[in-house]
Enzyme design. Structure first.
Site, PDB file in Angstrom:
ATOM      1  CB  CYS A   1      -0.918  -0.053   1.221  1.00  0.00           C
ATOM      2  SG  CYS A   1      -1.781   1.479   1.579  1.00  0.00           S
TER       3      CYS A   1
ATOM      4  CB  CYS B   1       0.203   1.909   4.055  1.00  0.00           C
ATOM      5  SG  CYS B   1      -1.497   1.355   3.870  1.00  0.00           S
TER       6      CYS B   1
END
Length: 108
Positions: A32, A35
């Protein structure tokens, strides 16, 4: 690599739910991009406010039980736990001032 410690399905209750101070859990995954962008911001907040709030990371791919329990459907997702309860949810990557504003009740 993040300075925030990792928690797992096995350690979540002891490290998060039983904590005497607020704990922000960063639900994330290796793949991600957003993230990975939030990680260093949370590390900075932890360095500056570690006396008031703990910040830990939970990899949703490696710990699906906890992610499912807290209905994590998109990441990055951050939840603040206090006395074993979710008291704040932050969804999506945000710049540091926005995350600090979200956490003002805990770090202010």
């Amino acid at each position: 690599m993040s300075t925030a410690p990792a928690v797992t399905d096995a350690t979540f209750a002891a490290q998060v739910l039983a904590s005497s101070k607020p704990v922000l859990v960063d639900f994330w995954a290796e793949w991600c991009g957003p993230c990975r962008a939030v990680g260093p911001i949370l590390d900075q907040i932890l360095l500056e406010n570690g006396d008031k709030i703990d910040i830990v990371k939970l990899n949703v791919d490696e710990n699906p039980q906890t992610a499912a329990l807290y209905q994590i459907t998109s990441i990055p997702a951050m939840k603040v736990f206090q006395n074993g309860e979710v008291v704040k949810t932050i969804i999506g990557a945000k710049p540091k001032p926005a995350i600090e504003a979200d956490l003002a009740a805990f770090i202010g």
